[in-house]
Design an enzyme around this catalytic site. Structure first.
Site, PDB file in Angstrom:
ATOM      1  N   PRO A 115     -31.930  29.563  14.128  1.00  0.00           N
ATOM      2  CG  PRO A 115     -32.939  31.292  15.364  1.00  0.00           C
ATOM      3  CD  PRO A 115     -32.119  30.028  15.514  1.00  0.00           C
ATOM      4  CB  THR A 117     -34.051  35.966  13.740  1.00  0.00           C
ATOM      5  OG1 THR A 117     -34.311  34.726  14.418  1.00  0.00           O
ATOM      6  CG2 THR A 117     -35.081  36.175  12.638  1.00  0.00           C
ATOM      7  CG  ASN A 118     -32.197  36.099  17.585  1.00  0.00           C
ATOM      8  OD1 ASN A 118     -32.026  37.306  17.592  1.00  0.00           O
ATOM      9  ND2 ASN A 118     -33.410  35.567  17.646  1.00  0.00           N
ATOM     10  N   GLY A 216     -43.230  28.642  19.574  1.00  0.00           N
ATOM     11  CA  GLY A 216     -44.109  29.145  18.539  1.00  0.00           C
ATOM     12  C   GLY A 216     -43.815  30.613  18.269  1.00  0.00           C
ATOM     13  CB  CYS A 249     -39.838  35.499  18.906  1.00  0.00           C
ATOM     14  SG  CYS A 249     -39.083  34.596  20.279  1.00  0.00           S
ATOM     15  CG  LEU A 417     -37.940  33.345  24.852  1.00  0.00           C
ATOM     16  CD1 LEU A 417     -38.477  34.770  24.720  1.00  0.00           C
ATOM     17  CD2 LEU A 417     -36.983  33.235  26.034  1.00  0.00           C
TER      18      LEU A 417
END
Length: 484
Positions: A115, A117-118, A216, A249, A417
C-alpha cells in the site's frame, strides 16, 4: 498505452519466472544460510531507514518522516528480534509422545501487494518474512508509492544476494499497471498472495484463485472506561492517532466514553491538542473526507492543520487531531468510519453496557475482526470486552496503533494484520514466517491395528470357556451361515 500494458505484463511474467528459479535454489539452503541472508537484509534496511522514509514522504506527500523511520526500523529490527530464532528449515517440531515429526517446506513464490500508506516498511517486512521461510517474493507496488517501494525492494534484493541468496529472489514491478498486477495474481509460478491495501485490492487477491492472506479495513473503537487513568489514556490515543498521521489501520477511529466522565475526557482531549468541531465544521470535514468510492486519497496521512485549511475552518495553534461528536453509526454519520488521517469520532454513552454496544455497532459497520482498544483498570470489564467483541486484537491500556502491530505489546510484530473470517480474511493472526511455510508430518504408529474377521469374532465369543465337540459343531454351523 496498449504497448505499455503489454510490456508490463511481460515484466510480471519475467519476474515470476526468475523468482521461481531462484526459490528452487533457495529452498535447499540450511537454516544457518537462511538466517545469514535475513540478517543481512535487516542490516541493510536499518542502514537505509531514514533515506527510504524521506523518499516515501516525498513521493506520497503524506505521513510523518520521523514516524516512517520508526516504522522502517520496526519492520526490520523489530520483526527480526521476534523471528530470528524461529525454526523454518527442516524439522521444526517433534512430539515424542505422539511420535509425530513436523518438517517445514516453503510455499514457493509470494506475491506482495504493497500500500501507499506504509510503503517501504511493508516492503521490508514482507521481504524478511518471505525469505525467512525460504520463499521468493515479487512485489506489486501502489502506483502513488511505486518509486520508494521499488527502491526498498532493490535494497532488500541486493543485501540478500550479497549474503548468498540467488539473484531474482526478490522482484518488483517497475511498470505499474492493473494488467501486470492481475497477471502476477494468476501466474502459475505464484504460490500465495500477501495482500495489504484497499478493500478492492484485497478482494481481488482472494478472487484470484490463489491462496491469499489479506486484511480488511480497520475501524478501531477506543473505549475509555470510568476506572481508567484519563490523562494517560488520552495521551495514548493522541500519540497513536498522530503516529504517521494515522496511516496504520490499527489506529483509533472513535473514542467511546461513559456519560459520567464525558466532561473530564473532553477537557483532557482539548488540553492535549484535540479540537472539538462544531456541527457545521463536522459536516464540512465529512464531505471533504469521503467520496462515493471511500476516503478521499488527498487527505490520507494528513495533519489536522492541513485538513482544517483545506475545508476552511479555524483551529487553535498546536491542534493535533480534529474530533467530531457523533450520536449514531451509519451513512448519516460518516465520521464513524475508518479515517486514515488526523480525525476522530467521539461517542458518549449512558454506561459501559451502552458503550459496549456502540463499539459493536462501529465494528459491524466497518472493521469487524480487526482491533479494539480499551483503557480500564477493571479486569472484569476488560475480560467482558475480550469475550464478546467481534475483533481479534483487544488492546488494553496502550496506543492501539503500536499495540496492534506488536510494537508495545507481545503480539507478533507485523504489518499485515489478519481479520479472521469475520472480516473476510483467511487468518486472525499477525502474519509471520510461519504463515508462509507448509508443514510435512512424519507419523509413526502409536497403537497396533488388528483386523478381526466376523468368523474369528464368533469363535472367540463362543470359545470364551472350554467347549465340547458338539459346541464346536454348532459354532462351525454359525460360521458357515455367516459366510453365505
Amino acid at each position: 498505452m496498449l504497448d505499455f500494458d503489454l510490456s508490463s505484463i511481460q515484466e510480471a511474467r519475467d519476474l515470476a519466472r526468475k523468482a521461481k528459479e531462484a526459490q528452487k535454489i533457495f529452498a535447499k539452503f540450511s537454516q544457518e544460510e537462511v538466517d545469514r541472508v535475513v540478517k543481512a537484509m535487516v542490516d541493510a534496511a536499518l542502514a537505509n531507514a531514514e533515506w527510504l522514509a524521506r523518499m516515501a514522504v516525498d513521493e506520497t506527500k503524506f505521513g510523518v518522516f520521523e514516524d516512517k523511520v520508526t516504522k522502517n526500523r520496526f519492520a526490520s529490527e523489530g520483526v527480526y528480534n521476534y523471528i530470528k530464532d524461529m525454526k523454518t528449515v527442516g524439522i521444526i517440531n517433534e512430539d515424542k509422545e505422539k511420535r509425530v515429526v513436523e518438517i517445514a517446506a516453503p510455499v514457493g513464490v509470494v506475491m506482495g501487494i504493497i500500500p501507499s500508506t506504509n510503503p517501504t516498511s511493508t516492503t521490508i517486512y514482507k521481504s524478511i518474512i518471505s525469505l525467512k521461510s525460504r520463499n521468493a517474493i515479487v512485489f506489486s507496488p501502489h502506483p502513488s508509492a511505486s518509486r520508494c517501494i521499488f527502491a526498498a525492494a532493490q535494497i532488500m534484493h541486493k543485501a540478500a544476494v550479497e549474503a548468498g541468496a540467488p539473484a531474482g529472489i526478490i522482484g518488483c514491478l517497475s511498470k505499474n499497471t492493473i494488467a501486470a498486477t492481475n497477471e502476477l495474481m494468476k501466474h502459475d509460478d505464484i504460490a500465495v498472495i500477501l495482500a495489504t491495501g484497499g478493500s478492492a485490492m484485497v478482494k481481488a487477491a482472494y478472487s484470484s484463485g490463489k491462496p491469499a492472506y489479506g486484511v480488511g479495513p480497520g475501524n478501531v473503537p477506543c473505549f475509555i472506561e470510568k476506572s481508567a487513568d484519563i490523562q494517560y489514556a488520552v495521551r495514548c490515543v493522541m500519540a497513536s492517532k498522530t503516529f504517521d498521521n494515522g496511516t496504520i489501520c490499527a489506529s483509533e477511529q472513535a473514542i467511546v466514553v461513559e456519560e459520567c466522565m464525558k466532561d473530564k475526557v473532553v477537557a483532557e482531549l482539548k488540553a492535549q491538542g484535540g479540537y472539538f468541531m462544531t456541527p457545521e465544521e463536522i459536516s464540512k470535514v465529512a464531505k471533504f473526507l469521503f467520496t462515493p468510492k471511500g476516503m478521499n486519497a488527498a487527505l490520507v496521512g494528513k495533519s489536522a492543520k492541513f485538513i482544517a485549511e483545506k475545508v476552511g475552518i479555524n483551529i487553535p495553534e498546536g491542534t493535533k487531531v480534529l474530533i467530531g461528536e457523533q450520536t449514531g453509526v451509519g451513512k448519516d454519520y460518516p465520521l464513524g468510519r475508518e479515517k486514515l488521517t488526523a480525525v476522530l469520532a467521539f461517542y458518549c454513552e449512558k454506561d459501559w453496557h451502552a458503550a459496549c454496544e456502540r463499539c459493536i455497532q462501529l465494528l459491524e459497520y466497518e472493521g469487524i475482526g480487526h482491533s479494539l482498544a480499551i483503557h480500564s483498570n477493571n479486569d472484569e470489564i476488560i475480560r467482558e470486552f475480550a469475550l464478546h467483541k467481534p475483533v481479534f486484537r483487544i488492546l488494553v491500556n496502550t496506543p492501539s496503533t503500536l499495540g496492534g502491530i506488536g510494537y508495545t505489546t507481545g503480539i507478533a510484530p507485523a504489518l499485515t494484520l489478519g481479520c479472521g473470517t469475520w472480516g473476510g480474511s483467511s487468518t486472525s493472526d499477525n502474519v509471520t514466517p510461519r504463515h508462509l511455510i507448509n508443514i510435512k508430518r512424519l507419523a509413526y504408529p502409536i497403537r497396533e491395528y488388528e483386523k478381526v474377521s466376523q468368523a474369528e469374532k464368533i469363535v472367540k465369543e463362543e470359545c470364551a470357556d472350554q467347549v465340547s465337540l458338539e459346541d464346536i459343531a454348532q459354532i462351525v454351523q454359525k460360521v458357515l451361515a455367516q459366510l453365505k
